[in-house]
Design an enzyme around this catalytic site. Structure first.
Site, PDB file in Angstrom:
ATOM      1  N   TYR A   1       0.878  -1.182   0.000  1.00 54.42           N
ATOM      2  CA  TYR A   1       0.000   0.000   0.000  1.00 54.42           C
ATOM      3  C   TYR A   1       0.909   1.224   0.000  1.00 54.42           C
ATOM      4  O   TYR A   1       1.764   1.366   0.874  1.00 54.42           O
ATOM      5  CB  TYR A   1      -0.855  -0.040   1.263  1.00 54.42           C
ATOM      6  CG  TYR A   1      -2.159   0.731   1.221  1.00 54.42           C
ATOM      7  CD1 TYR A   1      -2.541   1.504   0.135  1.00 54.42           C
ATOM      8  CD2 TYR A   1      -3.040   0.674   2.300  1.00 54.42           C
ATOM      9  CE1 TYR A   1      -3.749   2.192   0.117  1.00 54.42           C
ATOM     10  CE2 TYR A   1      -4.254   1.358   2.296  1.00 54.42           C
ATOM     11  CZ  TYR A   1      -4.597   2.124   1.197  1.00 54.42           C
ATOM     12  OH  TYR A   1      -5.793   2.801   1.192  1.00 54.42           O
TER      13      TYR A   1
ATOM     14  N   GLU B   1     -13.474  -5.965   4.091  1.00 50.00           N
ATOM     15  CA  GLU B   1     -12.405  -6.184   5.065  1.00 50.00           C
ATOM     16  C   GLU B   1     -12.953  -6.368   6.478  1.00 50.00           C
ATOM     17  O   GLU B   1     -13.792  -5.599   6.947  1.00 50.00           O
ATOM     18  CB  GLU B   1     -11.414  -5.015   5.051  1.00 50.00           C
ATOM     19  CG  GLU B   1     -10.155  -5.287   5.883  1.00 50.00           C
ATOM     20  CD  GLU B   1      -9.083  -4.228   5.720  1.00 50.00           C
ATOM     21  OE1 GLU B   1      -9.396  -3.101   5.293  1.00 50.00           O
ATOM     22  OE2 GLU B   1      -7.907  -4.532   6.030  1.00 50.00           O
TER      23      GLU B   1
ATOM     24  N   HIS C   1      -4.382  -8.532   3.473  1.00 45.05           N
ATOM     25  CA  HIS C   1      -3.423  -7.519   3.925  1.00 45.05           C
ATOM     26  C   HIS C   1      -2.486  -8.126   4.953  1.00 45.05           C
ATOM     27  O   HIS C   1      -2.924  -8.907   5.807  1.00 45.05           O
ATOM     28  CB  HIS C   1      -4.155  -6.351   4.609  1.00 45.05           C
ATOM     29  CG  HIS C   1      -4.587  -5.273   3.668  1.00 45.05           C
ATOM     30  ND1 HIS C   1      -5.389  -4.231   4.061  1.00 45.05           N
ATOM     31  CD2 HIS C   1      -4.292  -5.052   2.347  1.00 45.05           C
ATOM     32  CE1 HIS C   1      -5.590  -3.424   3.016  1.00 45.05           C
ATOM     33  NE2 HIS C   1      -4.945  -3.905   1.977  1.00 45.05           N
TER      34      HIS C   1
ATOM     35  N   GLU D   1     -11.993  -0.353  15.215  1.00 47.14           N
ATOM     36  CA  GLU D   1     -12.178   0.340  13.936  1.00 47.14           C
ATOM     37  C   GLU D   1     -13.530   0.075  13.292  1.00 47.14           C
ATOM     38  O   GLU D   1     -13.979   0.833  12.442  1.00 47.14           O
ATOM     39  CB  GLU D   1     -11.050  -0.042  12.976  1.00 47.14           C
ATOM     40  CG  GLU D   1      -9.701   0.451  13.461  1.00 47.14           C
ATOM     41  CD  GLU D   1      -8.567   0.134  12.513  1.00 47.14           C
ATOM     42  OE1 GLU D   1      -8.731   0.290  11.302  1.00 47.14           O
ATOM     43  OE2 GLU D   1      -7.508  -0.296  13.003  1.00 47.14           O
TER      44      GLU D   1
ATOM     45  N   ALA E   1     -13.602  -1.534   4.557  1.00 51.50           N
ATOM     46  CA  ALA E   1     -14.917  -1.691   5.194  1.00 51.50           C
ATOM     47  C   ALA E   1     -15.946  -1.012   4.296  1.00 51.50           C
ATOM     48  O   ALA E   1     -16.529   0.012   4.643  1.00 51.50           O
ATOM     49  CB  ALA E   1     -14.899  -1.076   6.586  1.00 51.50           C
TER      50      ALA E   1
ATOM     51  N   PHE F   1      -3.054  -7.781  10.851  1.00 53.10           N
ATOM     52  CA  PHE F   1      -3.061  -6.851  11.988  1.00 53.10           C
ATOM     53  C   PHE F   1      -4.358  -6.979  12.782  1.00 53.10           C
ATOM     54  O   PHE F   1      -4.350  -7.040  14.020  1.00 53.10           O
ATOM     55  CB  PHE F   1      -2.875  -5.414  11.482  1.00 53.10           C
ATOM     56  CG  PHE F   1      -3.158  -4.360  12.520  1.00 53.10           C
ATOM     57  CD1 PHE F   1      -2.262  -4.100  13.541  1.00 53.10           C
ATOM     58  CD2 PHE F   1      -4.337  -3.628  12.477  1.00 53.10           C
ATOM     59  CE1 PHE F   1      -2.532  -3.130  14.504  1.00 53.10           C
ATOM     60  CE2 PHE F   1      -4.614  -2.654  13.423  1.00 53.10           C
ATOM     61  CZ  PHE F   1      -3.708  -2.415  14.450  1.00 53.10           C
ATOM     62  N   HIS F   2      -5.477  -7.028  12.073  1.00 56.80           N
ATOM     63  CA  HIS F   2      -6.785  -7.137  12.744  1.00 56.80           C
ATOM     64  C   HIS F   2      -6.992  -8.553  13.292  1.00 56.80           C
ATOM     65  O   HIS F   2      -7.522  -8.731  14.391  1.00 56.80           O
ATOM     66  CB  HIS F   2      -7.905  -6.756  11.777  1.00 56.80           C
ATOM     67  CG  HIS F   2      -7.756  -5.375  11.223  1.00 56.80           C
ATOM     68  ND1 HIS F   2      -7.866  -4.246  12.005  1.00 56.80           N
ATOM     69  CD2 HIS F   2      -7.467  -4.932   9.966  1.00 56.80           C
ATOM     70  CE1 HIS F   2      -7.662  -3.164  11.248  1.00 56.80           C
ATOM     71  NE2 HIS F   2      -7.408  -3.562  10.015  1.00 56.80           N
TER      72      HIS F   2
ATOM     73  N   ARG G   1       2.022  -2.939  12.973  1.00 56.65           N
ATOM     74  CA  ARG G   1       1.919  -2.472  11.583  1.00 56.65           C
ATOM     75  C   ARG G   1       3.277  -2.145  10.963  1.00 56.65           C
ATOM     76  O   ARG G   1       3.357  -1.370   9.999  1.00 56.65           O
ATOM     77  CB  ARG G   1       0.922  -1.310  11.437  1.00 56.65           C
ATOM     78  CG  ARG G   1      -0.424  -1.607  12.057  1.00 56.65           C
ATOM     79  CD  ARG G   1      -1.563  -0.821  11.467  1.00 56.65           C
ATOM     80  NE  ARG G   1      -2.276  -1.610  10.461  1.00 56.65           N
ATOM     81  CZ  ARG G   1      -3.550  -1.386  10.085  1.00 56.65           C
ATOM     82  NH1 ARG G   1      -4.243  -0.416  10.610  1.00 56.65           N
ATOM     83  NH2 ARG G   1      -4.121  -2.128   9.175  1.00 56.65           N
TER      84      ARG G   1
ATOM     85  N   GLU H   1       0.642  -3.820   4.294  1.00 56.75           N
ATOM     86  CA  GLU H   1       0.035  -2.524   4.603  1.00 56.75           C
ATOM     87  C   GLU H   1       0.735  -1.946   5.836  1.00 56.75           C
ATOM     88  O   GLU H   1       0.140  -1.851   6.908  1.00 56.75           O
ATOM     89  CB  GLU H   1      -1.462  -2.733   4.870  1.00 56.75           C
ATOM     90  CG  GLU H   1      -2.233  -1.437   4.910  1.00 56.75           C
ATOM     91  CD  GLU H   1      -3.679  -1.611   5.358  1.00 56.75           C
ATOM     92  OE1 GLU H   1      -3.974  -2.547   6.124  1.00 56.75           O
ATOM     93  OE2 GLU H   1      -4.509  -0.786   4.967  1.00 56.75           O
TER      94      GLU H   1
END
Ligand SMILES: O=C(CO)[C@@H](O)[C@H](O)[C@H](O)CO
Ligand SMILES: [Mn+2]
Length: 289
Positions: A6, A150, A209, A156, A107, A185-186, A215, A244
């Protein structure tokens, strides 16, 4: 499997022009660049045509990421905001298609990042989100674009936090070009198992991602990369893996991503490039492709 990055890694603003980064990521050895579609409607047709040509010349595939704004998004309880969301997506997808982009992720059903000072209506937002994505899916499909929904962590977004929820949502939408998108990451915050989450998404996984738990670029932290790569191979994932990384403070990117300390260790651009190149080699080795 194709590997990308990204371009916001190098930037402070989602509005930053992405054209110049195509040559840079090609030189670093990537197959894919992901661009922010937030401001694509401000690009002229001539600008988009030049970017498309640059991608062809550099043998780079473009993908797009987006976080819809609170003023125009598909699951708002306010019908006018939903209509504005649909209009925004139709314009954005039309411009995204001018770059031969086949994948847009984020999202898409909601806005981002969610403002939790307001009451959360998960059920209502889910139902309106399914309807909203259903309502733009054919428009995207006619342009050859996959909508990749996503799954984000709880801080978030509140609608989709796990791969299982992502799969349930995408199955309710029930359109061939609407897929699940995961992000390590999530997943690191929400999933019991990286491997199980990837297997749960299975053939519905449309975009992926990567990033460490803070991150940084893949390879600098403690993500279970081997387990992630094994699961991606198990489901025969052939889509893009886009790193990302967010390591810089400042600007809208720094504040939306909550980067409050310099994670570059004072790196200049040449060092950031070198980190990306090393991470790409690591990612190809451990994830495949
Ligand atoms: O993982 C994230 C955000 O935490 C992103 O993929 C985001 O949705 C996108 O950057 C918006 O452009
Ligand atoms: Mn992501």
């Amino acid at each position: 499997m194709k590997h990308g990055i990204y371009y916001s890694y190098w930037e402070h603003e989602w509005s930053a022009k992405f054209g110049p980064y195509i040559e840079k990521v090609a030189k670093l050895g990537f197959d894919v660049i992901e661009v922010a579609a937030h401001h694509i409607n401000e690009y002229s047709d001539a600008e988009l045509a030049a970017i498309k040509q640059s991608a062809i010349d550099n043998n780079i595939i473009l993908t797009a990421g987006i976080g819809p704004s609170k003023n125009s998004y598909l699951s708002s309880p306010d019908a006018a905001v939903r209509a504005a969301g649909k209009a925004f997506f139709e314009q954005t997808l039309t411009n995204v298609a001018k770059l031969d982009i086949k994948t847009i992720g984020g999202a898409l059903h909601s806005y981002w990042p969610v403002d939790y000072s307001q009451t959360v209506d998960k059920e209502g937002d889910w139902a309106r989100g399914v309807e909203g994505i259903h309502g733009i899916a054919d428009f995207a499909n006619n342009l050859g674009i996959n909508l990749c929904i996503e799954v984000l962590n709880r801080f978030e977004n509140h609608v989709l936090n796990t791969a299982a929820e992502g799969v349930a949502f995408v199955k309710q939408v029930d359109k061939p070009n609407v897929k699940v998108m995961l992000d390590t990451f999530h997943m690191n915050i929400e999933e019991d198992s990286f491997g199980d989450a990837i297997r749960t998404a299975g053939t519905l996984l449309g975009h992926f991602h990567t990033g460490e738990s803070n991150r940084r670029v893949p390879g600098k932290g403690r993500m279970p990369w081997h387990e992630i790569g094994t699961a991606l191979r198990e489901i025969n994932y052939t889509g893009s893996v886009v790193m990302e990384p967010f390591v810089k403070t400042g600007g809208t990117i720094g504040s939306d991503i909550r980067v409050w300390r310099d994670l570059t260790n004072g790196a200049d651009e040449a060092k950031l490039d070198e980190d990306a190149r090393h991470s790409l080699a690591f990612s190809r080795f451990v994830l495949g492709g």
